[in-house]
Design an enzyme around this catalytic site. Structure first.
Site, PDB file in Angstrom:
ATOM      1  N   ASP A   1      50.679  43.315  55.349  1.00  7.99           N
ATOM      2  CA  ASP A   1      51.751  44.315  55.401  1.00  7.99           C
ATOM      3  C   ASP A   1      53.055  43.837  54.767  1.00  7.99           C
ATOM      4  OD1 ASP A   1      50.204  46.211  56.712  1.00  7.99           O
ATOM      5  OD2 ASP A   1      50.817  45.560  58.708  1.00  7.99           O
TER       6      ASP A   1
ATOM      7  N   LYS B   1      57.168  50.580  59.119  1.00  9.98           N
ATOM      8  CA  LYS B   1      56.256  51.439  58.370  1.00  9.98           C
ATOM      9  C   LYS B   1      55.388  52.235  59.332  1.00  9.98           C
ATOM     10  CE  LYS B   1      52.244  49.111  59.252  1.00  9.98           C
ATOM     11  NZ  LYS B   1      51.052  49.680  59.948  1.00  9.98           N
TER      12      LYS B   1
END
Length: 308
Positions: free
Chosen positions: A142, A15
């Protein structure tokens, strides 16, 4: 149902944070966040198969930086599900590691998300998506986004997700450093640098969301920000040189990804990304340079005959 003898492989993306607003410490010692996550097609593959004993093997360019013991988040997932679900048992796990380690791209979190999907599939645990997300939140802020992928707004500690409407594809170049940055160290430096500043309001970044709706990389490049960038550069000053060189070589925008030290450059198109890779490599401002595009789906099972 018996475990799948040949094993299960799950592919999971890295990401980049298109924006990252960091609030003050809460009473539990955590910072509130408002961030826009964006998954890119720089991926890890996690393969698990039934075994009589616990095993973990790491392959790929970052293999020497990944633990194989209890510190490995993916193995923590496997052990936990074995304890909580009688159908699950020991596994032999192989992690093909292409996402940088300690690079601000959530590589460890991505592997944990992949392990949730892989162990569930391997032993036919029939866990729900809510079960997956609850476990992911326990593992780290996350991890939930690595399950969902795409583009999403994260709030709370980053683990409360809402999908974001995004059109088009975005081309990225990532400048990587072999030396990682500790996330706690970056937050500590953020606190030191900001102890006298008024805390930022944590709200949806309208300029980012508008740019994503229109699919305009130029508009998106001008709206990106990261409150941790100053702290990351303070701990690793050469990141500023990397940013300056990338912008001078034609990148539309540059941002430190998460807590760093990876620098993400947004490019106008694929050809511009390839040109930027050549320029960054020639200027020797990064240890590695890779390209990727997004958005990309979250953790997904990959048929074993399609592992290319």
């Amino acid at each position: 149902m018996a475990a799948i003898d040949e094993g299960v492989t799950v592919r999971v993306p890295a990401k980049v944070n298109l924006s990252l607003a960091v609030g003050p410490l809460d009473e539990d010692g955590y910072h509130g966040l408002a961030t826009v996550f964006h998954a890119v097609d720089l991926t890890d593959d996690i393969h698990v198969r039934p075994s009589k004993q616990w095993e973990c093997t790491i392959t790929g360019p970052y293999a020497d930086k990944v633990p194989t013991d209890g510190a490995n988040l993916a193995m923590q997932v496997a052990h936990r599900l074995a304890q909580e679900c009688y159908e699950a048992g020991p596994v032999s796990m192989t992690i093909d590691k292409s996402i940088p380690v300690a690079g601000g791209m959530a590589g460890g979190s991505a592997d944990a998300a992949a392990a949730i999907i892989a162990i569930d599939q391997l032993f036919d645990l029939q866990l729900t998506k809510l079960d997956h997300l609850d476990l992911a939140r326990d593992l780290g802020s996350d991890v939930p986004f690595a399950l969902t992928g795409g583009t999403a707004l994260g709030s709370g500690r980053g683990d409360e997700l809402a999908p974001v409407l995004a059109t088009g594809r975005y081309e990225w170049v990532f400048a990587l450093q072999h030396e990682g940055l500790s996330t706690p160290a970056v937050y500590a430096e953020f606190d030191r640098l900001n102890k006298r500043r008024k805390p930022r309001r944590l709200e949806a970044p309208e300029e980012i969301l508008t740019a994503l709706r229109t699919g305009d990389p130029y508009e998106l490049a001008g709206a990106m920000f990261n409150d941790l960038q100053e702290a990351a550069i303070s701990l690793m000053p050469r990141l500023q040189d990397t940013i300056d060189v990338g912008l001078s070589q034609g990148a539309l925008g540059a941002i430190v990804s998460g807590s760093g030290p990876t620098v993400a450059f947004l490019c106008a198109d694929r050809a511009a990304a390839l040109d930027l890779m050549v320029g960054l490599t020639a200027c020797k401002v990064a240890d590695d340079v890779v390209s990727a595009s997004g958005p990309h789906p979250g953790a997904r099972v990959v048929p074993n005959n399609r592992l290319t």
